[in-house]
Design a protein around this motif. Sequence first.
Motif, PDB file in Angstrom:
ATOM      1  N   HIS A 185       0.851  -1.185   0.000  1.00 57.25           N
ATOM      2  CA  HIS A 185       0.000   0.000   0.000  1.00 57.25           C
ATOM      3  C   HIS A 185       0.891   1.240   0.000  1.00 57.25           C
ATOM      4  N   ALA A 214       4.968   5.897  -7.882  1.00 58.28           N
ATOM      5  CA  ALA A 214       4.148   4.906  -7.185  1.00 58.28           C
ATOM      6  C   ALA A 214       3.585   3.894  -8.179  1.00 58.28           C
ATOM      7  N   VAL A 215       3.160   4.360  -9.356  1.00 52.92           N
ATOM      8  CA  VAL A 215       2.656   3.467 -10.403  1.00 52.92           C
ATOM      9  C   VAL A 215       3.760   2.510 -10.850  1.00 52.92           C
ATOM     10  N   ARG A 234       4.261  -0.100  -8.163  1.00 54.09           N
ATOM     11  CA  ARG A 234       3.139  -1.040  -8.129  1.00 54.09           C
ATOM     12  C   ARG A 234       3.263  -2.101  -9.225  1.00 54.09           C
ATOM     13  N   LYS A 235       3.817  -1.722 -10.371  1.00 54.40           N
ATOM     14  CA  LYS A 235       4.010  -2.703 -11.447  1.00 54.40           C
ATOM     15  C   LYS A 235       4.954  -3.817 -11.009  1.00 54.40           C
ATOM     16  N   THR A 257       5.552  -4.674  -7.592  1.00 54.97           N
ATOM     17  CA  THR A 257       5.165  -5.315  -6.332  1.00 54.97           C
ATOM     18  C   THR A 257       3.687  -5.668  -6.239  1.00 54.97           C
ATOM     19  N   GLY A 258       2.871  -5.058  -7.108  1.00 50.93           N
ATOM     20  CA  GLY A 258       1.433  -5.177  -6.940  1.00 50.93           C
ATOM     21  C   GLY A 258       0.982  -4.281  -5.806  1.00 50.93           C
ATOM     22  N   GLY A 259      -0.322  -4.226  -5.571  1.00 50.19           N
ATOM     23  CA  GLY A 259      -0.803  -3.442  -4.441  1.00 50.19           C
ATOM     24  C   GLY A 259      -1.718  -2.313  -4.834  1.00 50.19           C
ATOM     25  N   THR A 260      -1.820  -1.325  -3.932  1.00 52.43           N
ATOM     26  CA  THR A 260      -2.782  -0.233  -4.056  1.00 52.43           C
ATOM     27  C   THR A 260      -2.080   1.108  -3.889  1.00 52.43           C
ATOM     28  N   ILE A 261      -2.502   2.083  -4.677  1.00 53.45           N
ATOM     29  CA  ILE A 261      -1.993   3.451  -4.555  1.00 53.45           C
ATOM     30  C   ILE A 261      -3.130   4.361  -4.113  1.00 53.45           C
ATOM     31  N   ASP A 297      -5.254   4.523  -7.422  1.00 54.92           N
ATOM     32  CA  ASP A 297      -6.479   3.734  -7.283  1.00 54.92           C
ATOM     33  C   ASP A 297      -7.590   4.481  -6.560  1.00 54.92           C
TER      34      ASP A 297
END
Length: 274
Positions: free
Chosen positions: A2, A45-46, A49-50, A52-56, A79
Amino acid sequence: MHIVVCVKQVPDTKIIKINPKTNTLDRRSAPAILNPYDAHAVQEAVKIRKLTGGTISVLSMGPPQATAVIKRSIEIGADRGYLISDRAFAGADTLATSYALSKALEKISKEQPIDLVICGKHAIDGDTGQVGPGIARRLDIPPVTNVIDVPEVNLKEKTILLKRKQTSGHELIQAQLPCLLTVEKEINEIEYSPLPNMIKAARYEPVIWAVSDFENVDRTQLGLKGSPTIVGKMFSPPKPEGGKRLEGASDEQVSELIALLMEKKELFIPKTAN
């Protein structure tokens, strides 16, 4: 993972003017935009996320119209978004701003634990670079400023590898998660927003919180009451003088140039440390 990115709505400083009578920024003279450094923070952050995965999530403080910068962040790839908006926040300096944002981050972390907070290096309307480290201090997490690259995120070890810009070079730092980063513009290039993101942003309505939505808030640390900073005066710097044009024959120009250099000779003498 996150990731929360703190963003700010600022006047476009390429256009904004200073009121000659009050020596303050005339915010009506320029359109409001997403702080450019914060845009790069969202883009980074984007990128993370690519891997690690997850939510921004994005978080902002400001008047109701500040929802525009949250929508812009959604376009870039965030997100969800949160706006804290209340008259009690008005007039906040960097100390009061970091306090308010830290309270919002605490509330967000109760919904979903936060692994990483990213801020732009500074806002172009204030240029202090104090809010990010101020948030980190209040949350008791390590801050790493002036980041220009994130080579590695190790979720298993809960560490992040960072390249940090310094005056005389670069520094490679491994920090423990959760931590807070402030990023430079050179960390990435803002990508064109894909159509699905633009459609989502147009329809998106962020969560809006007032002071009453937070627990254990000391109102004396909010807004103008919690802002010990006093701006004595703002003014436009004087325009630089144009260069001197040398005319006449070549030998006359050389003589005049030498005379001018001798007048400024102290500029060419190396300073020695005391």
